[in-house]
Design a protein around this motif. Structure first.
Motif, PDB file in Angstrom:
ATOM      1  N   TYR A 175       0.937  -1.033  -0.268  1.00 47.26           N
ATOM      2  CA  TYR A 175       0.170   0.193   0.082  1.00 47.26           C
ATOM      3  C   TYR A 175       1.389   1.457   0.185  1.00 47.26           C
ATOM      4  O   TYR A 175       0.644   2.560  -1.072  1.00 47.26           O
ATOM      5  CB  TYR A 175      -0.920   0.104   1.510  1.00 47.26           C
ATOM      6  CG  TYR A 175      -1.532   1.350   1.486  1.00 47.26           C
ATOM      7  CD1 TYR A 175      -2.893   1.709   0.585  1.00 47.26           C
ATOM      8  CD2 TYR A 175      -1.888   1.599   2.426  1.00 47.26           C
ATOM      9  CE1 TYR A 175      -3.433   2.496   0.390  1.00 47.26           C
ATOM     10  CE2 TYR A 175      -2.528   3.714   2.247  1.00 47.26           C
ATOM     11  CZ  TYR A 175      -3.236   3.750   1.703  1.00 47.26           C
ATOM     12  OH  TYR A 175      -3.984   4.729   1.647  1.00 47.26           O
ATOM     13  N   GLU A 176       1.751   0.964   0.687  1.00 47.47           N
ATOM     14  CA  GLU A 176       2.628   2.574   0.735  1.00 47.47           C
ATOM     15  C   GLU A 176       3.413   2.665  -0.304  1.00 47.47           C
ATOM     16  O   GLU A 176       3.567   3.617  -1.042  1.00 47.47           O
ATOM     17  CB  GLU A 176       3.930   1.617   1.935  1.00 47.47           C
ATOM     18  CG  GLU A 176       2.393   1.996   3.637  1.00 47.47           C
ATOM     19  CD  GLU A 176       3.835   2.253   4.508  1.00 47.47           C
ATOM     20  OE1 GLU A 176       5.370   1.776   4.054  1.00 47.47           O
ATOM     21  OE2 GLU A 176       3.713   1.864   5.299  1.00 47.47           O
ATOM     22  N   GLN A 235       1.194   4.392  -2.988  1.00 45.84           N
ATOM     23  CA  GLN A 235       0.981   5.418  -3.332  1.00 45.84           C
ATOM     24  C   GLN A 235       1.692   6.391  -3.479  1.00 45.84           C
ATOM     25  O   GLN A 235       1.855   7.622  -4.072  1.00 45.84           O
ATOM     26  CB  GLN A 235       0.681   5.698  -1.521  1.00 45.84           C
ATOM     27  CG  GLN A 235      -0.144   5.348  -0.128  1.00 45.84           C
ATOM     28  CD  GLN A 235      -1.497   5.419  -1.085  1.00 45.84           C
ATOM     29  OE1 GLN A 235      -2.069   6.738  -1.389  1.00 45.84           O
ATOM     30  NE2 GLN A 235      -2.358   4.904  -1.522  1.00 45.84           N
TER      31      GLN A 235
END
Length: 517
Positions: A446-447, A450
């Motif tokens: 997820y990071e 981003q």
């Protein structure tokens, strides 16, 4: 310089005597060598002179008087006095030298020595001669019993060889020295009853060794059972109360060895001591003034004597020889004390050395353990650093390999909402045929997702990724482990709300990943 010259000129025995003397007295070499020379290189005499003081030497004075230049114009009276004084001194030294006789040793036959037996054929051939010989011997014994003067006449006229041969025909079995001593003690007790005389139960040579080692007086008692006065002498003199008290007195340091002259060993002892009259007793003791190993006969008791005479002779012998024995015993005690002190010091040094070695070993082991721990810590740190680096590279690589999110035109797309431990929510659509690992990869990366400017990355070599969380449906609680696989549509349906639960290490080790209800 003179000491080095003297040491070079000494023989091996003289060097040994010098080392022994210096070990006891710790005297300088320059002073020790002249004293040893004046003592004729006798260590015991030199030690006695060192501790007791060196008195005038009669022999040395006599020799110096012989070589001394006479004073000018001596009178005849002076010359006669000098000659008489010198003669008296030399005779006194000569008498002192002849005061003791060396105690001889005997060669005894071992009891386990094999006895020679002739071959059977020779024994069979000589059987008639053996029978005739035994018959003649029996006849002579019978004549000797009937006519007692015949054995005495034969002993007086026969040569020593025949007499020695006669000694071997007594009928007594030849035993080892120890067994012979035990037989003598047993026969003595059978003949005279129980007695407190501490006879040594070993051979004559062993008795000499014990007396020399323990610095004690050895009383040698030789008995001839065929002698007429043996029984009366033993009962009235040897077993008298005053004689037994003197022998058993610890202060007299007396050992007793007895023998029957019918036995080979005792017979050899009698011949060596030149015994001419029975019963016989002799006192043997170590004489340090003669040599360091000499055993000498210092007293003789021959023939019929009273108990008081025996005690007086024994007391005189003990008193006259007690002083040098005591000096030697004191010297041995000092040597033993110094030896024990050195052994204790060596033992203490060895114990201290062992403690130091143990401490050094413990320090080495502690240092090795510390270095090992440091290496393990460095290795763990390097492994953790590599693990983080490979995980970050894997996340970038896996984020780049994720399938694109389905568009609005896909009617059966699965809409899933995942709440992270930080409180954030991930809203994403997935293809119903997508594997559950795809959903886990989206949450893991997820990071990275981003950040749209991540560089291209490849899968790290040798890295095996493991998810440290699991996806759980809260109502009703349902766990969707990634290990079970399956498509998202089959597991979740058309949509769902999921939670991310971290997997604890102990829970992972116990295998508690499947917690569905």
């Amino acid at each position: 310089m003179s000491s080095e010259l003297d040491l070079d000129q000494l023989s091996e025995s003289e060097r040994t005597a010098l080392e022994t003397y210096m070990a006891v007295t710790s005297q300088e070499t320059s002073e020790a060598i002249p004293l040893l020379r004046r003592s004729q290189w006798n260590v015991q005499i030199a030690i006695s002179k060192f501790f007791d003081g060196e008195g005038p030497d009669p022999l040395e004075e006599a020799r110096s008087a012989l070589h001394q230049t006479p004073p000018p114009q001596p009178t005849r009276r002076t010359q006669n006095l000098m000659t008489e004084d010198l003669t008296e001194q030399l005779s006194r030294v000569s008498r002192a030298a002849r005061a003791t006789d060396p105690a001889p040793r005997v060669d005894t036959q071992s009891g386990d020595q094999p006895v020679y037996r002739p071959p059977f054929i020779l024994a069979l051939l000589f059987t008639p001669f053996n029978l005739v010989y035994r018959l003649l011997c029996s006849s002579f014994r019978l004549f000797g019993t009937l006519f007692p003067f015949l054995p005495r006449l034969f002993n007086a006229t026969a040569n020593p060889a025949l007499q020695g041969a006669r000694r071997n025909t007594t009928g007594r079995r030849t035993l080892a020295p120890k067994d012979t001593a035990a037989r003598f003690i047993r026969e003595f007790e059978e003949e005279y009853g129980s007695h407190p005389i501490p006879f040594l139960e070993n051979g004559y040579n062993m008795a000499l060794e014990k007396a020399h080692r323990d610095l004690k007086f050895l009383l040698v008692v030789l008995l001839a059972p065929e002698h007429d006065d043996t029984n009366s002498w033993v009962r009235d003199t040897l077993l008298a109360t005053e004689v037994l008290e003197f022998i058993n007195d610890p202060q007299n340091n007396m050992l007793v060895w007895g023998g029957n002259v019918q036995d080979s060993e005792a017979y050899q002892v009698a011949n060596s001591l030149r015994v001419t009259k029975f019963p016989f007793a002799a006192v043997v003791v170590h004489t340090p003034n003669v040599s360091s190993t000499a055993m000498s006969v210092v007293g003789r008791i021959a023939g019929i004597t009273s108990s008081s005479e025996v005690v007086n002779k024994l007391r005189t012998v003990v008193t006259s020889n007690q002083e040098p024995i005591e000096r030697l015993r004191s010297s041995r005690a000092e040597q033993q004390a110094s030896r024990s002190l050195r052994e204790e010091q060596d033992s203490a040094y060895e114990r201290s050395l062992a403690i130091d070695r143990e401490r050094a070993r413990q320090r080495r082991e502690a240092e090795a353990a510390r270095q090992r721990e440091e290496q393990e810590a460095v290795g763990r740190q390097a492994a953790e650093e590599r693990q983080r680096r490979d995980l970050a590279q894997w996340k970038v690589w896996r984020a780049q390999s994720l399938s694109a999110e389905p568009g609005p035109d896909v009617k059966d797309a699965v809409r899933i909402s995942v709440r992270l431990p930080s409180g954030e929510r991930i809203m994403r659509k997935f293809s119903p045929n997508a594997d559950m690992e795809e959903l886990y990869a989206v949450v893991e990366c997820y990071e990275v997702l981003q950040d749209s400017e991540q560089p291209k990355a490849t899968e790290p070599e040798g890295f095996e990724h493991q998810y440290t969380f699991r996806l759980v449906s809260p109502m009703p609680r349902t766990v969707y482990p990634v290990e079970e696989g399956g498509s998202i549509g089959e597991k979740i349906g058309r949509g769902g709300n999921l939670l991310v639960e971290p997997i604890e290490e102990d829970e992972d080790e116990d295998g508690a990943t499947d917690m569905s209800y």
